[in-house]
Design a protein around this motif. Structure first.
Motif, PDB file in Angstrom:
ATOM      1  N   CYS A  58       5.212  25.580   8.674  1.00 20.51           N
ATOM      2  CA  CYS A  58       6.519  25.775   8.036  1.00 20.51           C
ATOM      3  C   CYS A  58       7.380  26.805   8.764  1.00 20.51           C
ATOM      4  O   CYS A  58       8.602  26.655   8.848  1.00 20.51           O
ATOM      5  N   GLN A  59       6.763  27.878   9.270  1.00 21.93           N
ATOM      6  CA  GLN A  59       7.532  28.896   9.998  1.00 21.93           C
ATOM      7  C   GLN A  59       8.148  28.303  11.264  1.00 21.93           C
ATOM      8  O   GLN A  59       9.327  28.487  11.538  1.00 21.93           O
ATOM      9  N   ARG A  60       7.338  27.605  12.005  1.00 20.01           N
ATOM     10  CA  ARG A  60       7.807  26.984  13.243  1.00 20.01           C
ATOM     11  C   ARG A  60       8.886  25.944  12.956  1.00 20.01           C
ATOM     12  O   ARG A  60       9.774  25.701  13.770  1.00 20.01           O
ATOM     13  N   ASN A  61       8.822  25.350  11.766  1.00 20.45           N
ATOM     14  CA  ASN A  61       9.781  24.309  11.398  1.00 20.45           C
ATOM     15  C   ASN A  61      11.042  24.862  10.756  1.00 20.45           C
ATOM     16  O   ASN A  61      11.882  24.082  10.317  1.00 20.45           O
ATOM     17  N   GLY A  62      11.145  26.188  10.677  1.00 19.05           N
ATOM     18  CA  GLY A  62      12.405  26.783  10.231  1.00 19.05           C
ATOM     19  C   GLY A  62      12.399  27.452   8.884  1.00 19.05           C
ATOM     20  O   GLY A  62      13.454  27.927   8.425  1.00 19.05           O
ATOM     21  N   ARG A  63      11.263  27.544   8.217  1.00 23.46           N
ATOM     22  CA  ARG A  63      11.258  28.222   6.909  1.00 23.46           C
ATOM     23  C   ARG A  63      11.638  29.689   7.104  1.00 23.46           C
ATOM     24  O   ARG A  63      11.026  30.400   7.903  1.00 23.46           O
ATOM     25  N   PRO A  64      12.621  30.196   6.364  1.00 23.19           N
ATOM     26  CA  PRO A  64      13.135  31.547   6.614  1.00 23.19           C
ATOM     27  C   PRO A  64      12.245  32.669   6.085  1.00 23.19           C
ATOM     28  O   PRO A  64      12.340  33.802   6.555  1.00 23.19           O
ATOM     29  N   ASP A  65      11.378  32.402   5.099  1.00 22.82           N
ATOM     30  CA  ASP A  65      10.530  33.458   4.541  1.00 22.82           C
ATOM     31  C   ASP A  65       9.063  33.164   4.851  1.00 22.82           C
ATOM     32  O   ASP A  65       8.676  32.022   5.087  1.00 22.82           O
TER      33      ASP A  65
END
Length: 432
Positions: free
Chosen positions: A102-109
């Motif tokens: 999710c982080q790599r895919n753009g999740r901001p938190d």
């Protein structure tokens, strides 16, 4: 005989001391080289030792590695812990797929990564990758189920892979399996795609999207052939059953397709699975676990009165008692009934309630849909495109594996303490 002059005696003593010191330095230097070699997994020293006499550490399973007697690890709360968690990162694990990063895919938190499950009356043992790998030496651990179970498989791989040197670990895709190998331990952690556990027309691990799902309620032999030699089996099957209230299925006659109520079909499938276990599993050498259903968070009004969203933009767990409509109590009852009637031991890992609180842990709009990351336009429409079924990693499935880890070590210790079953007495010989 003439005595040597005093200065010659002193010279001899100095020479002896020098020789002894030099010998000590050589011994210490050699020992240092060996120790440095042991620390370096690529060193010729370690490679030579491992070829001639592989180092096998004894597995000491202490009280701290297992759950206290009488403690229910499935009852507790999520506590904030940004010191010990996450147990790994997206960057540190090369084996994660895009669906869960999710982080790599753009999740901001990244808050969802820092919650630790705390049982009410005991502590959950700290995950020790080296200890688990020693327990798994010369064994196979397999996760069987759908994409939820695949996430648990990837979580387990990430939890252990960091202690394995490069070149000593690998991941193969052999549909319907994925196989992670820890070479030095002769151990594998595997995943087997079987969304209904029994056979179906969705068993192709790559192309399983079909217009009409068809489940063969009494057919499991084809799958079972690949499970028979596995030491630890972890099964899961739920979300694929819940597509509609009814499901097409066959029972007894392969061409007689009928429409069954989902819960009726689920019970029949579980009973087929149970019969296979009793017929094919050796309870003295194999261990079976069944994961309870992974909850969904599709409607935010269930935890936030009056809202009209879903899991999108949620960053904290639900506090207090909660049970969402995404978890079917009748299905849970069927699982308990079938496991309770089994003639062999199978452990239920009831992760449903603890996962119910984690509305924040889903991939939401930061995952994949049909193998592709969501577009900018799709992300802007979370009502229709947020995935509130699958989980980000690191995240909730890591806790499932911490619980599984504690059970596996407990079972290992009990098998070591418990004497093996006595051999059957030899048949009496009669004189002829």
């Amino acid at each position: 005989m003439k005595k040597a002059p005093p200065f010659l005696n002193r010279h001899g003593q100095v020479q002896c001391l020098f020789t002894a010191a030099l010998a000590s330095l050589l011994v210490l230097g050699t020992a240092r080289l060996v120790l440095d070699g042991l620390k370096n997994s690529h060193s010729p020293v370690l490679q030579l030792l491992s070829r001639r006499n592989p180092v096998r550490l004894p597995v000491n399973v202490s009280d701290e590695d297992v759950v206290e007697v009488g403690c229910n690890v499935f009852e507790g709360k999520w506590v904030w812990d940004n010191g010990s968690y996450p147990l790994y990162t997206e960057e540190s694990c090369q084996f994660l797929v895009k669906q869960v990063t999710c982080q790599r895919n753009g999740r901001p938190d990244a808050l969802y990564q820092n919650w630790r499950w705390q049982p009410n009356t005991c502590k959950l043992p700290r995950f020790n990758a080296l200890k688990l790998l020693e327990v798994l030496r010369d064994k196979r651990l397999m996760f069987v189920g759908d994409s939820i179970q695949r996430g648990m498989f990837e979580s387990m791989v990430c939890l252990v892979q960091s202690v394995i040197p490069d070149g000593k670990k690998s991941l193969q895709r052999v549909p319907p399996r994925k196989i992670f190998t820890a070479k030095d331990y002769n151990a594998t952690i595997e995943y087997f795609w079987a969304p209904f556990v029994v056979e179906s027309n969705s068993d192709n691990a790559i192309n399983h999207t079909v217009r009409k799902r068809l489940v063969k309620l009494d057919s499991i032999a084809k799958h079972g052939k690949q499970w028979e030699s596995v030491d630890i089996l972890v099964f899961e099957s739920y979300i694929w059953w819940m597509y509609k209230p009814q499901i097409n299925a066959t029972l007894g006659y392969p061409y007689n397709v009928q429409e069954y109520k989902v819960t009726t079909a689920y019970r029949l499938a579980m009973e087929t699975w149970a019969r296979w276990l009793e017929d094919r599993i050796n309870p003295h050498s194999q261990k079976v676990y069944f994961m309870s259903m992974s909850p969904t968070h599709l409607w935010s009004w269930e935890w936030k009165h009056g809202s009209k969203g879903n899991c999108f933009n949620e960053s904290h767990p639900i506090q207090g008692p909660y049970w969402g409509t995404g978890s079917n109590l009748e299905i849970m009852g069927i699982v308990r009934d079938v496991l309770g009637q089994l003639q062999i031991d199978a452990t239920l890992l009831n992760i449903t309630q603890l996962s119910e609180f984690r509305k924040d842990g889903h991939t939401s709009v930061y995952g994949e849909r049909r193998g592709r990351l969501l577009t900018k336009e799709q992300r802007a429409d979370p009502k229709n495109f947020a995935d509130c079924i699958h989980w980000c990693l690191p995240g909730v499935p890591d806790t499932w594996n911490e619980i599984l880890y504690a059970h596996v070590l407990q079972d290992y210790r009990s098998r070591k303490i418990k004497p093996p079953p006595a051999p059957a007495p030899a048949p009496a010989r009669h004189k002829t």
